[in-house]
Structures are given as C-alpha cells and as structure tokens.
Design a protein around this motif. Structure first.
Motif, mmCIF file in Angstrom:
data_model
loop_
_atom_site.group_PDB
_atom_site.id
_atom_site.type_symbol
_atom_site.label_atom_id
_atom_site.label_comp_id
_atom_site.label_asym_id
_atom_site.label_seq_id
_atom_site.Cartn_x
_atom_site.Cartn_y
_atom_site.Cartn_z
ATOM 1 N N GLY A 29 -9.835 -5.567 -1.207
ATOM 2 C CA GLY A 29 -9.351 -5.031 0.059
ATOM 3 C C GLY A 29 -9.614 -3.540 0.191
ATOM 4 N N LYS B 213 -4.300 2.298 5.821
ATOM 5 C CA LYS B 213 -5.045 1.039 5.616
ATOM 6 C C LYS B 213 -5.257 0.795 4.122
ATOM 7 C CE LYS B 213 -7.485 1.301 10.051
ATOM 8 N NZ LYS B 213 -8.796 1.519 10.711
ATOM 9 N N GLU C 290 -6.557 -6.981 -4.503
ATOM 10 C CA GLU C 290 -6.254 -5.687 -3.893
ATOM 11 C C GLU C 290 -7.476 -4.778 -3.920
ATOM 12 O OE1 GLU C 290 -4.406 -7.311 -5.996
ATOM 13 O OE2 GLU C 290 -2.282 -7.265 -5.402
ATOM 14 N N ALA D 75 -3.929 -2.440 1.815
ATOM 15 C CA ALA D 75 -4.737 -3.224 0.880
ATOM 16 C C ALA D 75 -4.208 -3.112 -0.545
ATOM 17 C CB ALA D 75 -6.197 -2.760 0.936
ATOM 18 N N GLN D 76 -3.714 -1.915 -0.902
ATOM 19 C CA GLN D 76 -3.217 -1.659 -2.260
ATOM 20 C C GLN D 76 -1.891 -0.904 -2.135
ATOM 21 O OE1 GLN D 76 -1.972 -1.734 -5.142
ATOM 22 N NE2 GLN D 76 -3.961 -2.062 -6.159
ATOM 23 N N VAL E 100 -11.799 -1.429 3.039
ATOM 24 C CA VAL E 100 -11.253 -0.286 3.785
ATOM 25 C C VAL E 100 -12.176 0.924 3.653
ATOM 26 C CG1 VAL E 100 -9.380 1.427 3.815
ATOM 27 C CG2 VAL E 100 -8.846 -1.016 3.664
#
Length: 267
Positions: free
Chosen positions: A204, A42, A201, A46-47, A208
């Motif tokens: 995100g 995850k 990013e 996101a990154q 997470v």
C-alpha cells in the motif's frame, strides 16, 4: 495555491510533495506543506504505524552514530540526510566529541536550505546539494568541503533513504563507489523499507508513493545484504530497527518496524 514562507527557496513548488518533507511531518517537524501532509495521511492509511516506524528509524540512526564513535570514527558522510530535525548527526556526534566533522548530502531544496541555516555557525559541519545516486559528484563535493579526510575512516550513513533508489540505478554499484572511496576501518549504516515485514502494508505504501516525486522500492533481507559487499556486518546483522543494539528493554514489535537496519565495517 502553493504555500510560500520565508525559509522556502525560490523556485520550489510547494504543491508537489516530497519524501523529505513527508518524513519531517511524520517525525512531528514543521518544515512541510499541505501537499506533503495530504500525502502523509494517505501513507498513514496504508501503514498506520508510520509515525512509529519513522521514530524507530531515527533512533537507529542515533545508535549507529554512537556505535561508530565508540569505535573511533570522527567523520561522517550522511547521504540523503533530509530536513534537519531533533537528533541531527552533528548534534549526536559532537555531543560525544566536539571535534567530529559531518558532511550532509541531499538534493531536496528545502532540506538543503534549512540545513544551511542550522549549520551556518558550525565550522565542523556542512551540507552539499547533490544526488546520492551520483557518488562521483557527491564525493567531489565532500572533498571540496574540506571537512572529510578520506585517508582516515569515515562513517557513511544511509538512514531511511535507499528505498528511494530504483533497481535500474544499480544500488549495489552506488554503495560500492562509496565503499571504494573510504579506507578499511570505515563503517556503513543502512536502514530501508522491506517487503519482508508487513507485506500488505508495504504494498500500500508503494502505491501511495507512486504519486509522489519519490517512488519507493522496498528490498528483501538478501537484497540489503548485497549492499554490504566488502563490509563485515557487525552483530546483530540485518534486523528490524528496534532490534539493532537497543539501549533499553525494547517494547516495540519488530514485526511492525517496517524497516531493516544494519551496520558493516569495511574489511
């Protein structure tokens, strides 16, 4: 069902992901569990650059240690040291000078247990199980190890960990406590995630990590600079990790580094 293998201490819930084991996974290590790998995937969504970010951070740690050794530092306090992977501080430092002493600090059980195994036969390095946000307890344990002489300069390392310290814990005061415990001529190395680089990013990643044991708090360049109160930043100051004193021509995009890095000398 939680995983259970021989190197996992009793009582560790392997079903709960941890930042230390997530980092180990991103670096290609083997001391992580299904829950950590699921969280890491995850994180990578996101990154997508997360593995490179982890590599660049580890490379900064190496360069910072060697920089300090070149300036006479022969003892290190590594805060939030995590799970030992290739390129540990004591390996880097003792290759340059076998007499260097290192005290690692972490509270994550797997990180501590594996560090104890690695350091079992090294009289110049030790791990203490403490929370780096409790500097009084950390410093007492470091003194009790018998490995650090706080009348002599110390290299204090916080590589990729201060973004786990929440604002309400007063990160500036935490760093100040370590600063006040070491003499002038000591050094502080900091690397941590920032929202200044790739803000979407980073947002995100923060979402997470809210689902883990280790929520993340990225900081701006000015907030990181505030951590260095009482220290004189060495050139090139606070920069993305690949720009901090690179040893070779750098091909990594600093705008995608995700992490700021800096080293300061106590005045």
């Amino acid at each position: 069902m939680s995983e259970r293998v021989s190197w996992v201490p009793e009582g560790v819930d392997t079903g709960k992901p941890s930042a230390a084991r997530l980092y180990d996974y991103l670096l290609g290590g083997g001391h992580n569990f299904a829950a950590d790998r699921a969280l890491a995937e995850k994180f990578l969504q996101a990154q997508p650059n997360a593995r490179t970010i982890a590599r660049l951070n580890r490379a900064f740690l190496r360069r910072a240690v060697l920089f300090m050794i070149d300036r006479g530092i022969r003892q290190f306090l590594d805060l939030g040291s995590g799970i030992p992977t290739v390129g540990n501080v004591h390996e880097i430092a003792q290759k340059a000078d076998p007499e260097v002493h290192v005290v690692y600090v972490d509270f994550e059980e797997v990180a501590v247990a594996h560090s104890q195994l690695i350091l079992e036969h090294d009289p110049r390095a030790a791990i203490v199980q403490e929370d780096m946000t409790r500097p009084g307890a950390v410093l007492e344990a470091a003194r009790n190890s018998g490995l650090l002489d706080f009348s002599q300069p110390v290299g204090v390392l916080t590589a990729g960990v201060f973004h786990f310290v929440p604002p309400q814990a007063d990160p500036n005061a935490i760093v100040a406590a370590y600063r006040d415990a070491v003499p002038p001529g000591s050094y502080l190395a900091v690397s941590q995630f920032t929202q200044d680089l790739q803000p979407e990013e980073m947002a995100g990643v923060v979402e997470v990590m809210k689902k883990s044991q280790n929520p993340m708090y990225p900081r701006t360049k000015s907030e990181i600079e505030a951590l260095f109160s009482g220290f004189e930043l060495v050139e090139p100051g606070i920069v993305p990790t690949p720009l901090w004193r690179p040893e070779v021509t750098n091909t990594d995009d600093p705008d995608k580094a995700g992490i700021y890095a800096a080293v300061g000398r106590k005045i």
